[in-house]
Motif scaffolding. Structure first.
Motif, PDB file in Angstrom:
ATOM      1  N   LEU A 288      -2.785   7.057  15.854  1.00  0.00           N
ATOM      2  CA  LEU A 288      -3.224   5.987  16.741  1.00  0.00           C
ATOM      3  C   LEU A 288      -2.151   4.902  16.788  1.00  0.00           C
ATOM      4  CD1 LEU A 288      -6.929   5.390  15.620  1.00  0.00           C
ATOM      5  CD2 LEU A 288      -6.092   6.903  17.420  1.00  0.00           C
ATOM      6  N   LYS A 289      -2.064   4.214  17.907  1.00  0.00           N
ATOM      7  CA  LYS A 289      -1.095   3.117  18.042  1.00  0.00           C
ATOM      8  C   LYS A 289      -1.574   1.883  17.283  1.00  0.00           C
ATOM      9  CE  LYS A 289       1.383   5.654  20.732  1.00  0.00           C
ATOM     10  NZ  LYS A 289       2.326   6.539  20.076  1.00  0.00           N
ATOM     11  N   SER A 290      -2.885   1.752  17.121  1.00  0.00           N
ATOM     12  CA  SER A 290      -3.430   0.655  16.315  1.00  0.00           C
ATOM     13  C   SER A 290      -3.617   1.143  14.880  1.00  0.00           C
ATOM     14  CB  SER A 290      -4.775   0.203  16.895  1.00  0.00           C
ATOM     15  OG  SER A 290      -5.711   1.260  16.840  1.00  0.00           O
ATOM     16  N   CYS A 291      -3.876   0.221  13.990  1.00  0.00           N
ATOM     17  CA  CYS A 291      -4.203   0.552  12.598  1.00  0.00           C
ATOM     18  C   CYS A 291      -3.102   1.325  11.877  1.00  0.00           C
ATOM     19  CB  CYS A 291      -5.522   1.319  12.520  1.00  0.00           C
ATOM     20  SG  CYS A 291      -6.922   0.437  13.228  1.00  0.00           S
ATOM     21  N   ARG A 292      -1.854   0.961  12.155  1.00  0.00           N
ATOM     22  CA  ARG A 292      -0.693   1.476  11.420  1.00  0.00           C
ATOM     23  C   ARG A 292      -0.149   0.303  10.638  1.00  0.00           C
ATOM     24  NH1 ARG A 292       3.117   4.509  15.834  1.00  0.00           N
ATOM     25  NH2 ARG A 292       1.585   5.988  16.598  1.00  0.00           N
ATOM     26  N   LEU A 293      -0.276   0.348   9.344  1.00  0.00           N
ATOM     27  CA  LEU A 293       0.069  -0.810   8.534  1.00  0.00           C
ATOM     28  C   LEU A 293       1.071  -0.463   7.443  1.00  0.00           C
ATOM     29  CD1 LEU A 293      -3.571  -2.134   7.997  1.00  0.00           C
ATOM     30  CD2 LEU A 293      -1.952  -2.820   9.781  1.00  0.00           C
ATOM     31  N   VAL A 294       1.903  -1.446   7.111  1.00  0.00           N
ATOM     32  CA  VAL A 294       2.771  -1.348   5.943  1.00  0.00           C
ATOM     33  C   VAL A 294       2.464  -2.545   5.048  1.00  0.00           C
ATOM     34  CG1 VAL A 294       4.632  -0.026   7.023  1.00  0.00           C
ATOM     35  CG2 VAL A 294       4.685  -2.520   7.136  1.00  0.00           C
ATOM     36  N   LEU A 295       2.567  -2.331   3.757  1.00  0.00           N
ATOM     37  CA  LEU A 295       2.415  -3.396   2.786  1.00  0.00           C
ATOM     38  C   LEU A 295       3.805  -3.646   2.226  1.00  0.00           C
ATOM     39  CD1 LEU A 295      -0.400  -4.025   0.386  1.00  0.00           C
ATOM     40  CD2 LEU A 295       1.883  -3.943  -0.565  1.00  0.00           C
ATOM     41  N   LYS A 296       4.274  -4.887   2.356  1.00  0.00           N
ATOM     42  CA  LYS A 296       5.649  -5.208   1.988  1.00  0.00           C
ATOM     43  C   LYS A 296       5.728  -6.202   0.845  1.00  0.00           C
ATOM     44  CE  LYS A 296       7.993  -4.414   6.394  1.00  0.00           C
ATOM     45  NZ  LYS A 296       8.866  -5.022   7.414  1.00  0.00           N
ATOM     46  N   SER A 297       6.771  -6.021   0.058  1.00  0.00           N
ATOM     47  CA  SER A 297       7.206  -6.993  -0.930  1.00  0.00           C
ATOM     48  C   SER A 297       8.604  -7.381  -0.476  1.00  0.00           C
ATOM     49  CB  SER A 297       7.245  -6.364  -2.324  1.00  0.00           C
ATOM     50  OG  SER A 297       7.851  -7.257  -3.226  1.00  0.00           O
ATOM     51  N   ASP A 298       8.738  -8.561   0.106  1.00  0.00           N
ATOM     52  CA  ASP A 298       9.967  -8.966   0.797  1.00  0.00           C
ATOM     53  C   ASP A 298      10.220  -7.939   1.910  1.00  0.00           C
ATOM     54  OD1 ASP A 298      10.388 -11.280  -0.774  1.00  0.00           O
ATOM     55  OD2 ASP A 298      11.207 -10.027  -2.372  1.00  0.00           O
ATOM     56  N   ASP A 299      11.377  -7.279   1.915  1.00  0.00           N
ATOM     57  CA  ASP A 299      11.654  -6.277   2.949  1.00  0.00           C
ATOM     58  C   ASP A 299      11.408  -4.854   2.470  1.00  0.00           C
ATOM     59  OD1 ASP A 299      12.325  -8.093   4.932  1.00  0.00           O
ATOM     60  OD2 ASP A 299      14.405  -8.214   4.276  1.00  0.00           O
ATOM     61  N   ASP A 300      10.908  -4.703   1.246  1.00  0.00           N
ATOM     62  CA  ASP A 300      10.657  -3.398   0.653  1.00  0.00           C
ATOM     63  C   ASP A 300       9.231  -2.963   0.986  1.00  0.00           C
ATOM     64  OD1 ASP A 300      11.414  -1.185  -0.865  1.00  0.00           O
ATOM     65  OD2 ASP A 300      10.703  -2.068  -2.740  1.00  0.00           O
ATOM     66  N   ILE A 301       9.071  -1.785   1.573  1.00  0.00           N
ATOM     67  CA  ILE A 301       7.735  -1.288   1.884  1.00  0.00           C
ATOM     68  C   ILE A 301       7.160  -0.628   0.639  1.00  0.00           C
ATOM     69  CG2 ILE A 301       6.389   0.347   3.266  1.00  0.00           C
ATOM     70  CD1 ILE A 301       8.315  -0.216   5.579  1.00  0.00           C
ATOM     71  N   ALA A 302       6.038  -1.178   0.168  1.00  0.00           N
ATOM     72  CA  ALA A 302       5.377  -0.670  -1.026  1.00  0.00           C
ATOM     73  C   ALA A 302       4.405   0.455  -0.690  1.00  0.00           C
ATOM     74  CB  ALA A 302       4.638  -1.801  -1.729  1.00  0.00           C
ATOM     75  N   GLY A 303       3.928   0.491   0.560  1.00  0.00           N
ATOM     76  CA  GLY A 303       2.989   1.531   0.960  1.00  0.00           C
ATOM     77  C   GLY A 303       2.676   1.427   2.433  1.00  0.00           C
ATOM     78  N   TRP A 304       2.041   2.479   2.941  1.00  0.00           N
ATOM     79  CA  TRP A 304       1.669   2.489   4.346  1.00  0.00           C
ATOM     80  C   TRP A 304       0.368   3.255   4.533  1.00  0.00           C
ATOM     81  CZ3 TRP A 304       1.308   7.182   6.899  1.00  0.00           C
ATOM     82  CH2 TRP A 304       1.986   8.270   6.343  1.00  0.00           C
TER      83      TRP A 304
END
Length: 166
Positions: A46-62
């Motif tokens: 889906l185009k919605s509900c695509r999330l990344v969790l970031k610590s500064d510019d580092d992606i911790a998860g998606w």
């Protein structure tokens, strides 16, 4: 450490892909043996509900959602995929990310989120339960890994209490 949740952008793909590849290497996150291209991945989610969790510019998860059917009657039913960077695992970040995608999914009219988790991936099963998912069944020896080992899959779902309840 401070974290922020943002919408996933195409420019996040390199880090998202690396986290997905880490999941493939565990042998417990997916039956896939190679990651898709951005174009294929983008088309399947889906185009919605695509999330990344970031610590500064580092992606911790998606996390991202995929439709389960093209039929209109199932437009509010999706499958969730969630992956956490191995250096950030065990910190509760998956729960934070899954909780946010649940909220956003309901804001987007989603009434049911489904997932299929390899039975040995007990941490993922527990995280989903913590976020309101329930086990609805087991698919026995549903797929075989390249090493020849068959695995069961736990089918889980979360039914919204606010969307599609009339």
């Amino acid at each position: 450490m401070e974290y922020k949740i943002e919408e996933m952008k195409p420019s996040d793909w390199d880090q998202v892909l690396e986290i997905y590849l880490e999941g493939i290497r565990t042998g417990l996150a997916t039956f896939q043996t190679e990651a898709p291209t951005w174009e294929a991945w983008d088309k399947g989610h889906l185009k919605s509900c695509r999330l990344v969790l970031k610590s500064d510019d580092d992606i911790a998860g998606w996390v991202a959602l995929s439709p389960t059917s093209s039929r209109a009657c199932y437009e509010g039913v999706v499958e969730a995929s969630i992956y956490i960077n191995e250096k950030y695992r065990g910190k509760g970040l998956g729960t934070i990310l899954l909780t946010e995608v649940i909220k956003q999914s309901e804001d987007n009219g989603i009434w049911s989120i489904y997932c299929a988790i390899i039975r040995e991936n007990t941490k993922s099963i527990e995280m989903h339960k913590k976020c309101g998912f329930r086990e609805i069944g087991i698919r026995e020896k549903i797929a075989k890994m390249p090493n020849g080992i068959w695995h069961d899959v736990v089918i889980m779902e979360r039914r919204s209490k606010v969307v599609g309840i009339s």
